[in-house]
Enzyme design. Sequence first.
Site, PDB file in Angstrom:
ATOM      1  N   HIS A 101      38.406  42.878  42.230  1.00 55.15           N
ATOM      2  CA  HIS A 101      37.018  42.859  42.710  1.00 55.15           C
ATOM      3  C   HIS A 101      37.060  42.102  44.040  1.00 55.15           C
ATOM      4  O   HIS A 101      37.867  41.179  44.209  1.00 55.15           O
ATOM      5  CB  HIS A 101      36.083  42.055  41.812  1.00 55.15           C
ATOM      6  CG  HIS A 101      35.996  42.491  40.388  1.00 55.15           C
ATOM      7  ND1 HIS A 101      36.902  42.113  39.447  1.00 55.15           N
ATOM      8  CD2 HIS A 101      35.055  43.220  39.737  1.00 55.15           C
ATOM      9  CE1 HIS A 101      36.549  42.611  38.275  1.00 55.15           C
ATOM     10  NE2 HIS A 101      35.436  43.280  38.414  1.00 55.15           N
ATOM     11  N   ASP A 104      37.250  38.407  43.676  1.00 56.42           N
ATOM     12  CA  ASP A 104      38.517  37.795  43.235  1.00 56.42           C
ATOM     13  C   ASP A 104      39.364  37.412  44.441  1.00 56.42           C
ATOM     14  O   ASP A 104      40.176  36.494  44.371  1.00 56.42           O
ATOM     15  CB  ASP A 104      39.360  38.777  42.403  1.00 56.42           C
ATOM     16  CG  ASP A 104      38.565  39.442  41.305  1.00 56.42           C
ATOM     17  OD1 ASP A 104      37.673  38.783  40.752  1.00 56.42           O
ATOM     18  OD2 ASP A 104      38.837  40.627  41.017  1.00 56.42           O
TER      19      ASP A 104
HETATM   20  C1  XLS Z   1      34.104  43.884  32.096  1.00 58.04           C
HETATM   21  C2  XLS Z   1      34.805  44.960  32.766  1.00 58.04           C
HETATM   22  C3  XLS Z   1      35.289  44.644  34.174  1.00 58.04           C
HETATM   23  C4  XLS Z   1      35.626  45.913  34.892  1.00 58.04           C
HETATM   24  C5  XLS Z   1      35.726  45.769  36.374  1.00 58.04           C
HETATM   25  O1  XLS Z   1      33.930  43.873  30.885  1.00 58.04           O
HETATM   26  O2  XLS Z   1      35.853  45.374  31.962  1.00 58.04           O
HETATM   27  O3  XLS Z   1      36.362  43.771  34.134  1.00 58.04           O
HETATM   28  O4  XLS Z   1      36.816  46.458  34.425  1.00 58.04           O
HETATM   29  O5  XLS Z   1      34.539  45.313  36.926  1.00 58.04           O
END
Ligand code: XLS
Length: 435
Positions: A101, A104
């Site tokens: 993301h 991150d």
């Molecule tokens: C949250 C989601 C997130 C997505 C990406 O539960 O799994 O991590 O994979 O935003």
Amino acid sequence: MSTGFFDGIEPVKFAGGDSTDPMAFHHYDADETVGGKRLEDQLRFAVAYWHSFAWEGGDPFGGQTFQRPWYPQDSMANAKLKADVAFEMFEILNAPFFCWHDADLRPDQGNFADNLSTLEEITDYIGTKMEGAKTKLLWGTANMFSDRRWMSGASTNPDPDVFAFAAATVKGCMDATHKLGGQNYVLWGGREGYETLLNTDMGAELDHMGRFLSMVVDYKHKIGFKGQILVEPKPQEPSKHQYDYDAATCIGFLRKYGLENEVKLNLEQGHAILAGHSFEHEIAVACAEGMLGSIDMNRNDYQSGWDTDQFPNNVPEVALAYYHILKAGGFTQGGTNFDAKLRRQSLDARDLIAAHVGGMDVCARGFKAAAAMLEDGGLENALAERYAGWQDDRARAMLDSDLASIQKRVLDEGINPQPKSGRQEILENWVNRFV
Ligand code: XLS
Ligand code: NI
Ligand code: NI
């Protein structure tokens, strides 16, 4: 120059099933040919940047437990150190892919212009690191759920300024993904849903979300991004209800907004369980519609009822998931992203490596079992046999016929169906030979 974070940890090697070394692969041999391709090219493992490097070990009752040299994560210098450590881990694991993301990667400056320029700066930094590494970008995405500005949704927010902020954010993240050669772009709408219907205009929110996704698709074509656009279903958490509830709901949504040929699904094991499904159910739904894009591999604690994002360790479950993926032809641009994090007591650098080693081994075992089941053909034969009646011309003609003609045929031919066994236990026993 090494950061020293993984000092004393050697690149992980395949040591075979007899080895007891916890820092070696026992089942995952990247170069082994399974199902006609190298295992690495079949499984396409990705490290999730957020769980491994951004998450600090907090839970709803307690804060940070980890103490990483790149904390606090509020400066560009620490963002770069984090990237250095991440690429050291990719090398130790020989990881073919990673995912991120925006939040991150870069420090959060609290306003759009600064967040965009820090994202661009760290994207270039990561791009340079990728030139000297084998690790590619499986997908990028925007974190439009952590900051308080997203609390009432991103594209579904009642405030049009938040919609604008979301559109601007996604454009920046798609540009960064494109620049780094990402093979997919993911949208997961953790806040695209509601806390209470009392303050929610669901019809308007769904229309805004549909329009937003159309803009994402248009932008993809405009910039010539060749990756897949994927939405990731999840029924709830953090919202009480999320619109991307499960695979079937997402497919209905995509059809309603005319996006069924443009967008596919990124399916997550833990989300399937939260929706009251098995993982293979979600995969089978997507495959039946030709909409499987990629997977997030993890597992939930079956007693706790939320998204615990643990590394996978259940071979039979993983095997059935890959069985359906393989039956549909395997991954093309998608892969196996470990959307999984350590337990908060697992403090050491070693834990981070061992968690991935275990996850990769479990997936490799499951994948090999799936490939063997497919090659054996027993399940496929049983399936073909169960539906064999539909090979008959008169049976198929029925599908182009009508109720009255079919009734006439039943009367004329004296059709009187005799129930046949579904043979479930025999099939389950069959699977058990492989896992
Ligand atoms: C949250 C989601 C997130 C997505 C990406 O539960 O799994 O991590 O994979 O935003
Ligand atoms: Ni996920
Ligand atoms: Ni999740």
